[in-house]
Design a protein around this motif. Structure first.
Motif, PDB file in Angstrom:
ATOM      1  N   UNK A 251      39.572 -11.307  35.215  1.00  0.00           N
ATOM      2  CA  UNK A 251      39.216 -10.859  36.562  1.00  0.00           C
ATOM      3  C   UNK A 251      38.135  -9.789  36.429  1.00  0.00           C
ATOM      4  N   UNK A 252      37.014 -10.010  37.084  1.00  0.00           N
ATOM      5  CA  UNK A 252      35.922  -9.033  37.089  1.00  0.00           C
ATOM      6  C   UNK A 252      35.775  -8.487  38.497  1.00  0.00           C
ATOM      7  N   UNK A 253      35.912  -7.152  38.622  1.00  0.00           N
ATOM      8  CA  UNK A 253      35.822  -6.487  39.922  1.00  0.00           C
ATOM      9  C   UNK A 253      34.736  -5.418  39.888  1.00  0.00           C
ATOM     10  N   UNK A 254      34.139  -5.111  41.043  1.00  0.00           N
ATOM     11  CA  UNK A 254      33.122  -4.054  41.070  1.00  0.00           C
ATOM     12  C   UNK A 254      33.725  -2.707  40.676  1.00  0.00           C
ATOM     13  N   UNK A 255      32.969  -1.942  39.925  1.00  0.00           N
ATOM     14  CA  UNK A 255      33.421  -0.613  39.520  1.00  0.00           C
ATOM     15  C   UNK A 255      33.353   0.339  40.711  1.00  0.00           C
ATOM     16  N   UNK A 256      34.337   1.199  40.866  1.00  0.00           N
ATOM     17  CA  UNK A 256      34.400   2.124  42.000  1.00  0.00           C
ATOM     18  C   UNK A 256      33.288   3.153  41.896  1.00  0.00           C
ATOM     19  N   UNK A 257      32.559   3.304  42.984  1.00  0.00           N
ATOM     20  CA  UNK A 257      31.504   4.313  43.064  1.00  0.00           C
ATOM     21  C   UNK A 257      31.570   4.993  44.415  1.00  0.00           C
ATOM     22  N   UNK A 258      31.386   6.327  44.445  1.00  0.00           N
ATOM     23  CA  UNK A 258      31.380   7.052  45.710  1.00  0.00           C
ATOM     24  C   UNK A 258      32.747   7.077  46.348  1.00  0.00           C
ATOM     25  N   UNK A 259      32.737   7.188  47.681  1.00  0.00           N
ATOM     26  CA  UNK A 259      33.972   7.285  48.426  1.00  0.00           C
ATOM     27  C   UNK A 259      34.461   5.900  48.826  1.00  0.00           C
ATOM     28  N   UNK A 260      35.762   5.773  48.958  1.00  0.00           N
ATOM     29  CA  UNK A 260      36.306   4.529  49.437  1.00  0.00           C
ATOM     30  C   UNK A 260      36.059   4.377  50.915  1.00  0.00           C
ATOM     31  N   UNK A 261      36.164   3.171  51.412  1.00  0.00           N
ATOM     32  CA  UNK A 261      35.901   2.920  52.827  1.00  0.00           C
ATOM     33  C   UNK A 261      36.929   1.943  53.367  1.00  0.00           C
ATOM     34  N   UNK A 262      36.987   1.893  54.697  1.00  0.00           N
ATOM     35  CA  UNK A 262      37.947   1.000  55.336  1.00  0.00           C
ATOM     36  C   UNK A 262      37.266  -0.308  55.698  1.00  0.00           C
TER      37      UNK A 262
END
Length: 362
Positions: free
Chosen positions: A348-359
């Motif tokens: 499973x390849x997922x985007x790396x977390x950057x900045x603030x999370x969002x809804x």
């Protein structure tokens, strides 16, 4: 008024304005070099005065009117033909739209010619029809399979109730409870799959390595029961998504690795890693050699692979389908490949977390 008629009138009007400006320029140019009157001396030395401008006006105006009439007819006819040729691709797109509105999604425009705005629009529409056709076919298969899977426990329950009615002394409570549990699990799996498809969840920073450890602790008793060893390794891998859905993703993969394994002495390896702009989760299990054609169907709803090591963990056939939906909802990719010595390797390849999370609202 149709678009073709509007374009025709626009072409003709533009041509008329251009013609009028040209004739006006010619008239102004002539006026600069032609005097109001001209003097003509005859042979007997008589002096005669001619009104040159008025004579020129009498000659110029009828011919200018004829030219304007010709430009009007030419603009209307030529504009109608040109507008028809320009709008021909739109007619094909409109016809494809009408066919799609009737439920026929197999039609394609396949517009030929050089790549311009109309070609890009037609190609985009063909791509949309292709995706819609695939999605509708998938939903039809899913509805048929779901109906079949839900009908099975209901039919078993009815049979057991009929038996209980004929033989009231017979204890069927345990079997009814097992069938009811399976129906509930199937319903909950369908609801989870629907939730993942809608993408209606809050995105938070989530460490996949921590979720993997939590999932291993949850399924460790099941693994020990069947003699399966679980190993975990890797670095902290943070992505942005739903902790509950990502935990369900890892749990499904781990559960799938346990129940599809060797009868004894098998292993399941869980790992996480960081890549540029992405994070990886890998779950690999031992087992029998798998046909690549079988692997390509495992993410379809209600598709089951090899025989499971225990009948008490039959599942509902939605494990990898849910994983696929969760991965897509998190803008990731899912790769299934056979293991070198048997079993299945899931990445499973997922985007790396950057900045603030969002809804994200579904």
């Amino acid at each position: 008024m149709s678009v073709r008629l509007k374009l025709t009138l626009s072409y003709a009007g533009f041509l008329m304005v251009a013609g009028a400006l040209l004739l006006a320029a010619v008239w102004v140019f002539l006026l600069r070099y032609i005097p109001d009157r001209a003097f003509v001396v005859s042979a007997d030395i008589d002096l005669t005065v001619f009104p040159v401008r008025s004579r020129l006006l009498d000659v110029f105006v009828p011919r200018a009117a004829g030219v304007m009439a010709f430009l009007l007819v030419f603009g209307l006819v030529g504009g109608w033909i040109l507008a028809g040729r320009m709008l021909a691709p739109l007619s094909r797109i409109a016809e494809a739209t009408r066919l799609a509105s009737t439920g026929s999604l197999s039609h394609r425009i396949r517009l030929a010619g050089r790549r311009d705005e109309f070609r890009e629009l037609a190609d985009s529409f063909d791509g949309m029809l292709e995706r819609l056709e695939a999605h509708v076919d998938e939903q039809r298969r899913f509805a048929a399979n779901a109906s079949h899977e839900l009908r099975t426990p209901l039919a078993i329950t009815r049979t057991l109730l009929d038996v209980a009615r004929r033989d009231p002394d017979r204890d069927l409570g345990d079997r009814l409870r097992a069938v009811n549990t399976r129906a509930i699990e199937l319903t909950e799996a369908l609801l989870l799959l629907s939730r993942a498809d809608r993408r209606s969840f809050t995105r938070e920073h989530v460490d996949l390595s921590l979720l993997a450890e939590e999932s291993v602790e949850t399924l460790l008793p099941l693994a020990e029961k069947h003699g399966i060893a679980i190993t975990t390794a890797g670095d902290p891998a943070t992505t942005a998504g739903s902790p509950a859905l990502l935990l369900q993703l890892i749990t499904n993969l781990l559960h799938n690795g346990i129940v599809h394994n060797l009868p004894s002495g098998g292993t399941v390896r869980v790992g996480t890693a960081i890549r540029p702009e992405s994070v990886l989760l890998t779950v690999e299990n031992t087992g029998e050699m798998l046909d690549p054609r079988l692997i390509s169907t495992l993410t379809e709803p209600f598709q089951r692979g090899t025989e499971r090591i225990g009948g008490d963990q039959a599942g509902v056939g939605l494990g990898l389908a849910i994983v696929k939906s969760i991965v897509q909802a998190h803008d990731g990719t899912l790769t299934l490949a056979p293991g070198a010595a048997g079993g299945l390797r899931v990445t499973v390849r997922l985007p790396q977390a950057t900045g603030k999370s969002k809804y994200v609202s579904g």
